[in-house]
Design an enzyme around this catalytic site. Structure first.
Site, PDB file in Angstrom:
ATOM      1  N   LYS A 160      -1.601  -5.755  -5.894  1.00  0.00           N
ATOM      2  CA  LYS A 160      -2.225  -5.849  -4.352  1.00  0.00           C
ATOM      3  C   LYS A 160       0.239  -5.322  -4.253  1.00  0.00           C
ATOM      4  O   LYS A 160       0.214  -5.561  -2.989  1.00  0.00           O
ATOM      5  CB  LYS A 160      -1.964  -6.659  -4.285  1.00  0.00           C
ATOM      6  CG  LYS A 160      -3.759  -7.870  -3.552  1.00  0.00           C
ATOM      7  CD  LYS A 160      -3.738  -9.051  -3.638  1.00  0.00           C
ATOM      8  CE  LYS A 160      -5.453  -9.235  -3.981  1.00  0.00           C
ATOM      9  NZ  LYS A 160      -5.837 -10.820  -3.955  1.00  0.00           N
ATOM     10  N   ARG A 161       0.361  -5.821  -4.985  1.00  0.00           N
ATOM     11  CA  ARG A 161       2.055  -6.103  -5.167  1.00  0.00           C
ATOM     12  C   ARG A 161       3.178  -4.532  -5.091  1.00  0.00           C
ATOM     13  O   ARG A 161       3.914  -4.286  -4.741  1.00  0.00           O
ATOM     14  CB  ARG A 161       2.653  -6.867  -6.054  1.00  0.00           C
ATOM     15  CG  ARG A 161       2.772  -8.017  -5.353  1.00  0.00           C
ATOM     16  CD  ARG A 161       2.879  -9.190  -6.909  1.00  0.00           C
ATOM     17  NE  ARG A 161       1.926  -9.054  -7.876  1.00  0.00           N
ATOM     18  CZ  ARG A 161       0.147  -9.378  -8.003  1.00  0.00           C
ATOM     19  NH1 ARG A 161       0.046 -10.326  -6.660  1.00  0.00           N
ATOM     20  NH2 ARG A 161      -0.060  -9.230  -9.026  1.00  0.00           N
TER      21      ARG A 161
END
Ligand code: GLU
Ligand code: ZN
Length: 504
Positions: free
Chosen positions: A273-274
């Site tokens: 996600k990052r």
């Protein structure tokens, strides 16, 4: 192997009953492409089977969820072109669709589970749990929760309470093998020692994902849960919880599950996600078309056919079958995503294309003064730009030569194109262009071709200095159309300016 006690889970699609699926993200930060793929597969599944797509917001983590993220999420879903049958903005029979507004429901279900003995209060502190886990590990035993508080007596509980401990609520896993048939992966079996009792309500009373997600799926009568492989390990717990909810009359049925493959990024690592590459906003800002991005994301685990990479969402809906999803990890390939997006740009109606470019033709992207924008030049160049772009944001650099007083010279392009003898070539080209018929690009091409011939250069080599002199760059839109649209006067003035620069 299925145990006689293991719950029966429907895996058959359709059966005359329209399926109900859900997309239920947590509104934390920017949506990422993995989430979009999950939404897409649920949406396509619902539409293909004429079912219902429920959009639910899993915003029970007050520390991480924000109103801003919620707004971003809805905006992203709308931008992508998804529609949903129940959820925020559209309502539905199971309102509210934001978990933060359903806390009473979870409290009530947790109380019922406790009352029925399907869950119990666990007073163990984190330190105690850690110590016992370490000891179990050292002894080579399963290191999950050991059932310490399963059968506490009233006196034991009272003693813990007197110490000031506040318990969490823990779900009691049945001591049985859990088997389910994953729609993507086939039969999957979990042994009881690998699925220990787990927390469903925090000590402060806040319900956890482990409770609220299956409870809502039950109450919203979800028939098929399609989600990422990262959630596979929570499925045996949820199946057991579902079974308890069914027995308590809270759930009607246990849904079928299908776990979509991991998406791998750079270096064959799971796209996280990052990861900046994972952010949906990045693709929006770069000028992906929603239909191009969705087409590409659909290929992460699915395909329409072996020989057709480009298709519309209608074609996907017509063909989509979740049992065709490939369980193997899918690799995210930015180059391929761009190529597919470019093909979708080509499919647009030219007017639509021109309109979709609008954001990149003004501030903060456009380097020209707003009053220097020339609508008729834009109308003339747009069809040529449409044949070239991979993403819409490329439009700015490709057309800036039309609207800037002088070209934005790219250093490297200048060095590459302006070689020994370029000045002589430019002088001849200027003469020929001056004499050419400016009402057609063919005549301009002949002029540059003739100039090249006079200096023993093929067209490609002859046009490079002309292109750089006029547009500032070695690559760009079809040159002779560009010259025609820019016009004779400006073109010749730019060739003169380049000559002056060369001889300076
Ligand atoms: N809110 C969960 C997530 O975004 C949903 C997981 C699920 O589909 O069960 O990870
Ligand atoms: Zn305990």
């Amino acid at each position: 192997m299925a145990n006689a006690n293991s719950p029966k889970i429907s895996t058959s699609l359709g059966q005359g009953v329209p399926p109900r699926v859900r997309f239920c993200p947590s509104p934390t930060g920017n949506p990422h492409v993995g989430l979009v793929r999950t939404a897409l597969f649920n949406w396509a599944f619902a539409r293909h089977n004429e079912g219902t797509l429920v959009f639910r917001i899993e915003d029970t983590d007050a520390a991480r969820d924000s109103e801003e993220s919620y707004g971003q999420l809805l905006d992203s879903m709308r931008w992508l072109g998804f529609d949903w049958d129940e959820g925020p903005e559209v309502g539905g029979p199971h309102e509210p669709y934001r978990q933060s507004q359903r806390m009473d429901i979870y409290r009530d279900v947790a109380a019922k589970l406790l009352e029925a003995g399907r869950a119990y209060h666990c007073y163990c502190s984190t330190e105690e749990l850690d110590a016992r886990r370490e000891a179990a590990r050292a002894a080579g035993k399963p290191s999950g929760y050991d059932g310490h508080c399963r059968e506490l007596t009233a006196e034991q509980k009272a003693a813990y309470e007197a110490e000031g401990r506040t318990p969490i609520v823990r779900f009691r896993m049945p001591d049985e093998t859990i088997t389910f048939t994953d729609l993507v992966r086939g039969e999957i079996t979990y042994l009881p020692e690998n699925v220990p009792d787990y927390g469903i309500v925090r000590a402060n009373g806040a319900p956890l994902y482990t409770l609220v997600n299956p409870v809502d799926d039950a109450l919203m009568e979800i028939t098929h849960v399609l989600r990422g492989e990262d959630l596979l390990s929570s499925t045996p717990r949820q199946v057991a919880l579902y079974k308890a909810l069914t027995e308590l009359g809270i759930a009607k049925q246990i849904p079928a599950f299908g776990h979509l493959p991991y998406v791998m990024g750079e270096g064959n690592k799971k796209l996280s996600k990052r990861d900046p590459q994972a952010s949906l906003n990045l693709y929006r800002e770069r000028g992906f078309l929603p239909e191009g991005l969705l087409n590409y994301l659909s290929l992460l685990g699915w395909s329409l056919s072996a020989d057709q990479d480009i298709f519309t969402m209608d074609e996907m809906v017509a063909a989509f079958d979740v049992t065709d999803v490939n369980p193997n990890p899918a690799r995210f390939d930015l180059k391929k995503a761009e190529a597919i997006n470019g093909d979708h740009i080509r499919l647009l109606d030219v007017k639509d294309f021109a309109e979709r470019c609008a954001p990149w033709l003004k501030a903060p992207f456009a380097p020209w003064a707003p009053e220097d924008f020339d609508q008729s030049a834009w109308d003339a160049i747009a069809p040529h730009a449409q044949t070239r772009l991979k993403v819409l944001s490329e439009i700015t650099d490709n057309v800036d030569f039309l609207f800037l007083p002088e070209p934005a010279f790219d250093e490297a392009s200048w060095t590459k194109a302006m070689k020994e003898g370029s000045d002589a070539l430019l002088r001849t080209a200027r003469e020929k262009l001056d004499a050419a018929d400016w009402s057609s690009p063919e005549s301009l091409k002949e002029a540059v071709l003739a100039a090249g011939e006079a200096h023993g250069l093929k067209l490609g080599k002859a046009q490079a200095p002309v292109r750089v002199a006029v547009t500032g760059r070695t690559i760009g839109l079809p040159l002779f159309e560009s010259l025609e649209i820019l016009g004779k006067e400006k073109t010749l003035a730019r060739v003169d300016a380049a000559l002056a620069k060369l001889t300076a």
